[in-house]
Scaffold this active site. Structure first.
Site, PDB file in Angstrom:
ATOM      1  N   GLU A  98       0.851  -1.205   0.000  1.00 43.79           N
ATOM      2  CA  GLU A  98       0.000   0.000   0.000  1.00 43.79           C
ATOM      3  C   GLU A  98       0.876   1.240   0.000  1.00 43.79           C
ATOM      4  O   GLU A  98       1.889   1.285   0.707  1.00 43.79           O
ATOM      5  CB  GLU A  98      -0.886  -0.064   1.259  1.00 43.79           C
ATOM      6  CG  GLU A  98      -1.799   1.106   1.494  1.00 43.79           C
ATOM      7  CD  GLU A  98      -2.976   1.166   0.532  1.00 43.79           C
ATOM      8  OE1 GLU A  98      -2.759   0.982  -0.675  1.00 43.79           O
ATOM      9  OE2 GLU A  98      -4.103   1.406   0.993  1.00 43.79           O
ATOM     10  N   ASP A  99       0.493   2.248  -0.782  1.00 49.87           N
ATOM     11  CA  ASP A  99       1.275   3.481  -0.782  1.00 49.87           C
ATOM     12  C   ASP A  99       1.077   4.250   0.525  1.00 49.87           C
ATOM     13  O   ASP A  99       2.020   4.562   1.227  1.00 49.87           O
ATOM     14  CB  ASP A  99       0.945   4.356  -2.011  1.00 49.87           C
ATOM     15  CG  ASP A  99      -0.554   4.514  -2.250  1.00 49.87           C
ATOM     16  OD1 ASP A  99      -1.368   4.021  -1.439  1.00 49.87           O
ATOM     17  OD2 ASP A  99      -0.937   5.133  -3.259  1.00 49.87           O
ATOM     18  N   ASP A 139      -4.440   6.203   5.349  1.00 49.91           N
ATOM     19  CA  ASP A 139      -4.938   7.439   5.933  1.00 49.91           C
ATOM     20  C   ASP A 139      -5.960   7.035   7.007  1.00 49.91           C
ATOM     21  O   ASP A 139      -5.600   6.646   8.105  1.00 49.91           O
ATOM     22  CB  ASP A 139      -5.530   8.267   4.795  1.00 49.91           C
ATOM     23  CG  ASP A 139      -5.869   9.685   5.194  1.00 49.91           C
ATOM     24  OD1 ASP A 139      -5.332  10.172   6.185  1.00 49.91           O
ATOM     25  OD2 ASP A 139      -6.684  10.324   4.494  1.00 49.91           O
ATOM     26  N   PHE A 180      -1.004  16.853   3.339  1.00 49.52           N
ATOM     27  CA  PHE A 180      -1.264  16.207   2.056  1.00 49.52           C
ATOM     28  C   PHE A 180       0.051  16.163   1.279  1.00 49.52           C
ATOM     29  O   PHE A 180       0.628  17.193   0.954  1.00 49.52           O
ATOM     30  CB  PHE A 180      -2.341  16.946   1.263  1.00 49.52           C
ATOM     31  CG  PHE A 180      -2.832  16.132   0.101  1.00 49.52           C
ATOM     32  CD1 PHE A 180      -3.841  15.198   0.269  1.00 49.52           C
ATOM     33  CD2 PHE A 180      -2.252  16.274  -1.157  1.00 49.52           C
ATOM     34  CE1 PHE A 180      -4.281  14.416  -0.792  1.00 49.52           C
ATOM     35  CE2 PHE A 180      -2.681  15.495  -2.221  1.00 49.52           C
ATOM     36  CZ  PHE A 180      -3.709  14.569  -2.033  1.00 49.52           C
ATOM     37  N   VAL A 181       0.509  14.952   0.983  1.00 50.68           N
ATOM     38  CA  VAL A 181       1.806  14.804   0.317  1.00 50.68           C
ATOM     39  C   VAL A 181       1.629  14.302  -1.111  1.00 50.68           C
ATOM     40  O   VAL A 181       0.623  13.650  -1.440  1.00 50.68           O
ATOM     41  CB  VAL A 181       2.732  13.859   1.103  1.00 50.68           C
ATOM     42  CG1 VAL A 181       3.047  14.411   2.474  1.00 50.68           C
ATOM     43  CG2 VAL A 181       2.147  12.458   1.213  1.00 50.68           C
ATOM     44  N   ARG A 188       2.989  12.622  -9.674  1.00 47.72           N
ATOM     45  CA  ARG A 188       3.369  11.228  -9.416  1.00 47.72           C
ATOM     46  C   ARG A 188       4.828  10.974  -9.761  1.00 47.72           C
ATOM     47  O   ARG A 188       5.492  10.157  -9.140  1.00 47.72           O
ATOM     48  CB  ARG A 188       2.526  10.265 -10.266  1.00 47.72           C
ATOM     49  CG  ARG A 188       1.070  10.153  -9.846  1.00 47.72           C
ATOM     50  CD  ARG A 188       0.444   8.940 -10.534  1.00 47.72           C
ATOM     51  NE  ARG A 188      -1.000   8.996 -10.600  1.00 47.72           N
ATOM     52  CZ  ARG A 188      -1.817   8.607  -9.614  1.00 47.72           C
ATOM     53  NH1 ARG A 188      -1.320   8.144  -8.497  1.00 47.72           N
ATOM     54  NH2 ARG A 188      -3.125   8.671  -9.766  1.00 47.72           N
TER      55      ARG A 188
HETATM   56  P1  5GP Z   1      -8.003   5.831   3.365  1.00 48.44           P
HETATM   57  O1  5GP Z   1      -9.116   4.914   2.980  1.00 48.44           O
HETATM   58  O2  5GP Z   1      -6.923   5.153   4.186  1.00 48.44           O
HETATM   59  O3  5GP Z   1      -8.514   7.053   4.063  1.00 48.44           O
HETATM   60  O4  5GP Z   1      -7.422   6.379   1.999  1.00 48.44           O
HETATM   61  C1  5GP Z   1      -6.169   6.066   1.498  1.00 48.44           C
HETATM   62  C2  5GP Z   1      -6.060   6.721   0.154  1.00 48.44           C
HETATM   63  O5  5GP Z   1      -6.228   8.148   0.279  1.00 48.44           O
HETATM   64  C3  5GP Z   1      -4.664   6.548  -0.423  1.00 48.44           C
HETATM   65  O6  5GP Z   1      -4.550   5.342  -1.157  1.00 48.44           O
HETATM   66  C4  5GP Z   1      -4.524   7.788  -1.266  1.00 48.44           C
HETATM   67  O7  5GP Z   1      -5.141   7.572  -2.526  1.00 48.44           O
HETATM   68  C5  5GP Z   1      -5.343   8.846  -0.559  1.00 48.44           C
HETATM   69  N1  5GP Z   1      -4.497   9.705   0.287  1.00 48.44           N
HETATM   70  C6  5GP Z   1      -4.520   9.818   1.642  1.00 48.44           C
HETATM   71  N2  5GP Z   1      -3.624  10.719   2.073  1.00 48.44           N
HETATM   72  C7  5GP Z   1      -3.003  11.197   0.972  1.00 48.44           C
HETATM   73  C8  5GP Z   1      -1.955  12.163   0.784  1.00 48.44           C
HETATM   74  O8  5GP Z   1      -1.380  12.775   1.693  1.00 48.44           O
HETATM   75  N3  5GP Z   1      -1.591  12.384  -0.524  1.00 48.44           N
HETATM   76  C9  5GP Z   1      -2.171  11.741  -1.573  1.00 48.44           C
HETATM   77  N4  5GP Z   1      -1.717  12.039  -2.790  1.00 48.44           N
HETATM   78  N5  5GP Z   1      -3.155  10.842  -1.429  1.00 48.44           N
HETATM   79  C10 5GP Z   1      -3.560  10.548  -0.160  1.00 48.44           C
END
Ligand code: 5GP
Length: 208
Positions: free
Chosen positions: A120-121, A124, A173-174, A186
């Protein structure tokens, strides 16, 4: 084995000079430079290689944010392994908030009885990951663990702890290293903090 605690981070000035001006002006800080990223991912790959040496694991990633991390992590994991990808889209902001996602591309491989590492990247709230892990578990893998490059523990809504973690991130937000804002940034080899003004201004414009 226990994987060591992620290093702490401080946003710095000094966006590399090679970055195009349109990107540079949208970034407020450099958060993780290229060498720090690569060194940490190498450590993650080495830890996974030790733990999975004789397990022939399947690495599973969700497009597109994980592209760079997956490519580098695999190169740093010198053991027999397979890789596969899924793609998802959120139904709407409301359903996304409940962790509901639509699978637009499913896995090609059967994971039943296989050792799966979900790559996973960024985690959040954890809702998307929680949904996908439930889906993968329903396919009866022999084991299922998470390798995440970034984690924002301060925003977590459900309890998920990745077995392998690159970095804890502050609540910013990164972008870069696969992570986008409206499909841009990207291709940056480092991770930067997006200027909050850019997010505010873009929210006023229709999405293209
Ligand atoms: P979650 O379901 O954990 O809230 O969402 C995760 C997804 O939110 C990540 O896969 C990504 O697409 C997006 N996301 C959350 N924080 C960031 C951030 O700081 N930067 C970016 N580019 N995407 C984020």
């Amino acid at each position: 084995m226990t994987f060591q605690t992620p290093p702490s981070l401080t946003p710095k000035k000094g966006i590399p000079g090679t970055v195009p001006e349109t990107y540079r002006s949208a970034l407020s800080h450099l958060l993780i430079d290229e060498d720090t990223l690569q060194n940490r991912i190498r450590e993650m790959g080495q830890a996974i290689a030790r733990d999975y040496a004789d397990k022939n694991p399947v690495f599973v990633g969700v497009l597109k944010g994980v592209l760079f991390f997956m490519a580098d992590l695999l190169r740093y994991t010198p053991i027999p392994l397979a890789v596969d990808f899924m793609a998802i889209s959120s139904y709407s902001p409301e359903t996304r908030d409940q962790g509901l996602v639509r699978i637009t591309k499913d896995l090609d491989l059967c994971i039943e009885g296989r050792h799966v590492i979900f790559v996973e990247d960024i985690i959040d709230t954890g809702l998307t990951l929680g949904y996908l892990l439930r889906l993968l578990r329903s396919r009866h893998p022999a084991s299922l663990e998470v390798a995440a490059l970034f984690d924002k523990p301060g925003r977590r809504l459900i309890d998920i702890k990745p077995r392998y973690l690159g970095f804890h991130l502050p609540d910013l937000f990164v972008v870069g290293y696969g992570l986008d804002f409206r499909e841009h940034f990207r291709n940056l080899p480092f991770v930067g903090v997006l200027n909050p003004e850019v997010i505010k201004n873009q929210k006023r414009q229709p999405k293209r």
